[in-house]
Scaffold this motif. Structure first.
Motif, PDB file in Angstrom:
ATOM      1  N   UNK A 122      10.380   2.226  -0.281  1.00 43.81           N
ATOM      2  CA  UNK A 122      11.051   3.063   0.698  1.00 43.81           C
ATOM      3  C   UNK A 122      12.513   2.650   0.743  1.00 43.81           C
ATOM      4  N   UNK A 126       0.791  -1.225   0.000  1.00 42.10           N
ATOM      5  CA  UNK A 126       0.000   0.000   0.000  1.00 42.10           C
ATOM      6  C   UNK A 126       0.828   1.282   0.000  1.00 42.10           C
ATOM      7  N   UNK A 127       2.147   1.146  -0.087  1.00 41.18           N
ATOM      8  CA  UNK A 127       2.972   2.346  -0.053  1.00 41.18           C
ATOM      9  C   UNK A 127       3.962   2.349  -1.212  1.00 41.18           C
ATOM     10  N   UNK A 128       4.489   3.504  -1.460  1.00 36.19           N
ATOM     11  CA  UNK A 128       5.593   3.603  -2.414  1.00 36.19           C
ATOM     12  C   UNK A 128       6.817   2.900  -1.825  1.00 36.19           C
TER      13      UNK A 128
END
Lengths: 210, 210
Positions: free
Chosen positions: A172, A168-170
């Motif tokens: 990192x 759910x995230x870019x």
DNA sequence: AAACCCAGTTTCCGATAGTGAATTCCGATG
DNA sequence: CATCGGAATTCACTATCGGAAACTGGGTTT
């Protein structure tokens, strides 16, 4: 390490686990708690709204309390159910377990993408599962699917640099000393991006959560 | 971080925590579980030994089941009480929380003996509490009493060398990369013994254990 | 449409949990 | 030793739970 994605998984029941009812000396426990607080049946009666006689019978296993009665107990005495049902920790499982793992002497667990080294694997019944991982993967494509498991995970980069991909995230970028905490049922995958393979310390919560 | 040593501590109750009874829609939960398994009331009746009618009434909150009935339920359906009482995790609290802490950017928490840096402190309701500690103490005598807190603790030496004192064991020498897991209600104390102050990564389980 | 089946609900009644009052228990006191 | 007082248990009664059977509603068969 890859878990089912099924929505209902948490509800559906695996058939046949423990065949017998646990003894559950509920009355005994109640009495322990009452005496530890130096309460009389009358005191407990005031707090819970249950009659002295009822409490007496519960303590002596003469009746099986209604669930509403149990609720009155837990709210009135300000305890929670686990406390009522299980012996207090301090009696049963306290005291000084210990498990040392010298550098590099954990239990090796290689996979194509990660080389896991399980730490403290002598100890059963832990509430945390620590392991050190060498991240061999160099490209996200090396993962056939998201890594995913119930519970939570903490990790800190010990050496190298990684790219943390998650559902759910870019992505990192994490360097030595950086750390992150996340719900591990969210798909995730680690990829080494530095010169050498990255080394990561992870701690997961165990399967069921307790 | 220092907790009471009192034997009865686990039994005695801190007064007034949550004033109200949690709703605890037990019937609703039962129905959820039954439907998720695609069982009819008849099926559940066979498994648990409770009458169809009784089960229906429980599901519709028309009666408050006796505790023996609840036991039949949990043993017959092979679930445990927490499962019956709380919503399944996957529904309520799943999905993708995340908390990044860059190197050195945790929340500082200095004490005379330790300098703690709390990691991932944005996130509430964690099942693990990670922090990095610089061990300033140089002699065991600097501790006025054992450090002690409910639950379990894992730690790994990131830099330097320490001596781990503990209530029931001989002191242990730990160097970089060594790790240890222990019940943290056993008294313990860390002392730096290397040239520089040691740096340790710790992960504890939270207060109540859940 | 009547007959049937199935899952779930409601009804009725015997069993038992919950209550206040009466009784027993037990340590302290004169 | 008698007795007093507080705490726990027992008693007698009412409220409620638990189970067998009857009922309801929806779908399928004849």
């Amino acid at each position: 390490m890859t878990a089912s994605n099924d929505q209902d998984a948490a509800l559906r029941i695996a058939s046949g686990r423990k065949p017998f009812v646990e003894p559950l000396r509920l009355g005994e426990r109640l009495k322990e708690i009452r005496l530890a607080n130096e309460w009389t049946l009358g005191d407990v009666s005031e707090r819970t709204g249950l009659a002295r006689s009822t409490l007496s019978k519960i303590e002596n296993d003469q009746i099986s309390p209604t669930f509403t009665a149990v609720q009155k107990l837990i709210s009135g005495l300000d305890i929670d159910l686990p406390q009522l049902l299980t012996q207090p920790r301090t009696k049963t499982r306290t005291m000084g377990r210990r498990d040392l793992t010298r550098r590099g002497e954990g239990q090796q667990h290689p996979t194509p993408t990660y080389e896991h080294e399980l730490l403290s694997c002598e100890l059963a019944q832990k509430r945390m599962i620590p392991f050190k991982t060498i991240v061999r993967a160099r490209r996200f494509e090396e993962f056939s699917e998201w890594v995913r498991h119930d519970g939570e995970e903490f990790l800190m980069i010990l050496e190298g640099e990684i790219q943390l991909f998650s559902e759910f995230y870019e992505p990192l970028h994490l360097a030595r000393g950086d750390s992150i905490y996340f719900d591990s049922d969210m798909g995730h995958a680690l990829v080494s991006v530095g010169e050498e393979d990255a080394v990561v310390l992870s701690v997961c919560t165990p399967r069921d959560g307790h």
